[in-house]
Design a protein around this motif. Structure first.
Motif, PDB file in Angstrom:
ATOM      1  N   VAL A 352       0.866  -1.188   0.000  1.00  0.00           N
ATOM      2  CA  VAL A 352       0.000   0.000   0.000  1.00  0.00           C
ATOM      3  C   VAL A 352       0.899   1.233   0.000  1.00  0.00           C
ATOM      4  N   ARG A 353       0.758   2.064  -1.032  1.00  0.00           N
ATOM      5  CA  ARG A 353       1.599   3.253  -1.193  1.00  0.00           C
ATOM      6  C   ARG A 353       0.710   4.494  -1.188  1.00  0.00           C
ATOM      7  N   ILE A 354       1.051   5.462  -0.354  1.00  0.00           N
ATOM      8  CA  ILE A 354       0.273   6.686  -0.205  1.00  0.00           C
ATOM      9  C   ILE A 354       1.178   7.881  -0.476  1.00  0.00           C
ATOM     10  N   GLU A 355       0.830   8.692  -1.476  1.00  0.00           N
ATOM     11  CA  GLU A 355       1.562   9.927  -1.728  1.00  0.00           C
ATOM     12  C   GLU A 355       0.925  11.058  -0.920  1.00  0.00           C
ATOM     13  N   MET A 366       9.659  17.538   9.414  1.00  0.00           N
ATOM     14  CA  MET A 366       9.618  16.826  10.690  1.00  0.00           C
ATOM     15  C   MET A 366       8.341  16.006  10.841  1.00  0.00           C
ATOM     16  N   ILE A 367       7.203  16.598  10.497  1.00  0.00           N
ATOM     17  CA  ILE A 367       5.942  15.873  10.635  1.00  0.00           C
ATOM     18  C   ILE A 367       5.921  14.666   9.711  1.00  0.00           C
ATOM     19  N   PHE A 368       6.349  14.866   8.451  1.00  0.00           N
ATOM     20  CA  PHE A 368       6.283  13.749   7.515  1.00  0.00           C
ATOM     21  C   PHE A 368       7.199  12.605   7.943  1.00  0.00           C
ATOM     22  N   ALA A 369       8.369  12.918   8.476  1.00  0.00           N
ATOM     23  CA  ALA A 369       9.283  11.860   8.916  1.00  0.00           C
ATOM     24  C   ALA A 369       8.618  10.975   9.959  1.00  0.00           C
ATOM     25  N   HIS A 370       7.883  11.576  10.880  1.00  0.00           N
ATOM     26  CA  HIS A 370       7.198  10.787  11.913  1.00  0.00           C
ATOM     27  C   HIS A 370       5.992  10.052  11.339  1.00  0.00           C
ATOM     28  N   VAL A 371       5.238  10.736  10.471  1.00  0.00           N
ATOM     29  CA  VAL A 371       4.073  10.088   9.862  1.00  0.00           C
ATOM     30  C   VAL A 371       4.508   8.876   9.046  1.00  0.00           C
ATOM     31  N   GLY A 379       2.110  -1.185   7.617  1.00  0.00           N
ATOM     32  CA  GLY A 379       2.205  -1.718   6.267  1.00  0.00           C
ATOM     33  C   GLY A 379       1.869  -0.740   5.167  1.00  0.00           C
ATOM     34  N   VAL A 380       1.967   0.563   5.464  1.00  0.00           N
ATOM     35  CA  VAL A 380       1.696   1.598   4.459  1.00  0.00           C
ATOM     36  C   VAL A 380       2.978   2.372   4.197  1.00  0.00           C
ATOM     37  N   ASP A 381       3.336   2.481   2.916  1.00  0.00           N
ATOM     38  CA  ASP A 381       4.531   3.213   2.510  1.00  0.00           C
ATOM     39  C   ASP A 381       4.115   4.624   2.092  1.00  0.00           C
ATOM     40  N   ALA A 382       4.475   5.636   2.902  1.00  0.00           N
ATOM     41  CA  ALA A 382       4.131   7.025   2.598  1.00  0.00           C
ATOM     42  C   ALA A 382       5.272   7.690   1.843  1.00  0.00           C
ATOM     43  N   VAL A 383       4.931   8.415   0.787  1.00  0.00           N
ATOM     44  CA  VAL A 383       5.916   9.124  -0.043  1.00  0.00           C
ATOM     45  C   VAL A 383       5.496  10.585  -0.100  1.00  0.00           C
TER      46      VAL A 383
END
Length: 496
Positions: A352-355, A366-371, A379-383
């Motif tokens: 599962v990939r979420i942009e 900073m927020i994105f690094a923690h999210v 099991g979700v890959d955030a980009v």
């Protein structure tokens, strides 16, 4: 860490040409953003520094004081009918005439309604000049938030191409814009009047790092307009805690689905993403005092819906025994199972990939690094992508203009994108058209419950808005709108 060190060094280095602070009666202010320009509000929503200049030099019918309360502007007084359908304003005849104000208001209303159809301005069906000094707004349904909207920078009314006060521009608008009080004839021979006439505000619009550096060097009395993305500059500047001011702002700060092809269109995926967020950890990463995590679309305590619905997952885990950390770990485990089940039901699907689209800046980083780390655990890959790119999720960071549920719910109408609920839209429409307060309240509650059931929004916290204010600065007050008008800073609250 290297970047943080570089920021710290930048803030602690002396600036060329540093002054020794404001002289008596002179207040230097920086608003975070771009260089200040004087813009016609009919041309578009003004940016922060432009809005500060507009609010100081071209008031609307009403305006906001230092505490974000409504006070007279071009209108010296007003009355609202018992049914909320008629707003009557008596103008200051020395500043404006009714025909000209009506023409300007109609133009601004068309622009605002076109830019934001859900703002509630469609209820204003007619604006008329009753006499040369009286205008009336006639509505098709009550709009309790109307005065708050009219007090915003989008409804400032320049008169004959010039400002209407309470401050005037001395010289030209530029890198530093000097503002002075309007002359008050009755105080001309009074000591207080002469002192007021000599006061000035020196206004800049500039980057957060430079504004904080100027404040630290004693060049500024006030820095305002800060948000989550630039708070780190105040945090690492070695400033006394008493000068760092955090507004108790309410609004929306979180993620909204950005495209219909996204895995986040599935309600179970949105639920899992929300469950897996460690909101306290996000606040700790930013280092914002008074960080207020949010789990629902609406905050508690609104005038028309005091107790909003809690999301399903929050209710389910409310009574889990053990520490907060144990409850959070159970939430993460449940979210991981939800994602795994959903993934197994998608034919030929991979991970599962979420942009995620977020603005540039250290706060977003900073927020994105923690999210990303928190969502990876389920099991979700955030980009991360740029704010202007297409994305599965987009960050919303908006302060509410009034304590009304309508504003929050309007963000999630079907006209503004999916996922949405047609049943919620219908209830919202009935509420907005209702003249019966009981029917309106019932339909607002129904719309909120239906939206809470589909969870179209992944909340993080209440919006972060910060300022740096000298402790002895008069006329500065924290408020839930995060609005800090300039005239009160030199004691010109009542200047017209």
């Amino acid at each position: 860490m290297k970047r943080l060190l570089a920021i710290t060094l930048c803030l602690t280095l002396p600036l060329a040409g540093c002054g020794r602070g404001d002289r008596e009666g002179q207040v230097s202010v920086s608003v975070i953003g771009r260089e200040t320009k004087l813009r016609d509000p009919a041309g578009g929503t003004p940016r922060q520094a432009d809005a500060a200049l507009l609010g100081a030099t071209a008031q609307g019918l009403v305006r906001l004081n230092a505490g974000a309360q409504i006070e007279p502007g071009l209108a010296i007084r007003w009355a609202i009918s018992d049914d909320g359908l008629y707003y009557t304003f008596r103008l200051d005849h020395e500043l404006a005439d009714a025909d000209r104000v009506v023409a300007q208001l109609r133009r601004l209303l068309r622009r605002q309604a076109a830019a934001n159809p859900a703002a509630g301005l469609e209820a204003v069906r007619e604006i008329i000049a009753v006499t040369p000094e009286v205008i009336e707004l006639r509505l098709s349904a009550p709009r309790p938030e109307l005065l708050a909207l009219l007090a915003g920078p989008g409804f400032t009314l320049p008169i004959r191409g010039q400002g209407s006060g309470p401050l005037l521009i001395e010289g030209k608008v530029g890198r530093v814009t000097v503002l002075r009080p309007k002359p008050v004839a009755m105080l001309a021979d009074d000591d207080k009047g002469r002192a007021l006439a000599e006061r000035r505000i020196r206004l800049r619009g500039e980057r957060a790092a430079l504004a904080v550096a100027r404040f630290r060097q004693g060049e500024l009395s006030l820095v305002t307009g800060g948000g989550y993305n630039d708070f780190i500059y105040a945090r690492v500047a070695d400033l006394p805690p008493r000068v760092i001011q955090i507004d108790p702002a309410n609004g929306l700060f979180g993620f909204r689905v950005g495209r219909t092809s996204s895995p986040a269109m599935a309600p179970e995926i949105r639920q899992a993403l929300s469950m897996a967020l460690d909101r306290a950890a996000l606040g700790a990463a930013l280092g914002v005092p008074g960080w207020r995590p949010a789990q629902a679309i609406l905050p508690p305590g609104l005038t028309d819906l005091a107790e909003p619905s809690r999301p399903f997952w929050a209710q389910a885990f409310a009574n889990v025994r053990g520490s907060d950390q144990q409850a959070f770990l159970r939430r993460v485990a449940t979210a991981r199972r939800i994602v795994s089940i959903w993934q197994s039901q998608q034919p030929g699907s991979g991970p599962v990939r979420i942009e995620v689209a977020m603005p540039d800046g250290p706060g977003s980083t900073m927020i994105f690094a923690h999210v990303r780390r928190q969502w990876r655990a389920i099991g979700v890959d955030a980009v991360r992508v740029r704010a202007t790119d297409g994305a599965d999720l987009r960050l919303i960071d908006e302060v509410a203009p009034a304590d009304q549920a309508d504003w929050y719910l309007s963000w999630f109408l079907c006209a503004r994108g999916r996922p949405c609920s047609e049943e919620a839209d219908k209830a919202f429409g009935i509420a907005r058209a209702a003249t019966d307060p009981a029917l309106r309240a019932r339909m607002i509650a129904e719309a909120e419950q239906r939206l809470a059931a589909i969870a179209p929004f992944i909340p993080i916290a209440q919006p972060v808005r910060w300022s740096l204010a000298r402790p002895d600065l008069p006329g500065f007050r924290l408020n839930p709108r995060a609005v800090h008008p300039l005239p009160p800073l030199i004691g010109n609250q009542n200047g017209r």
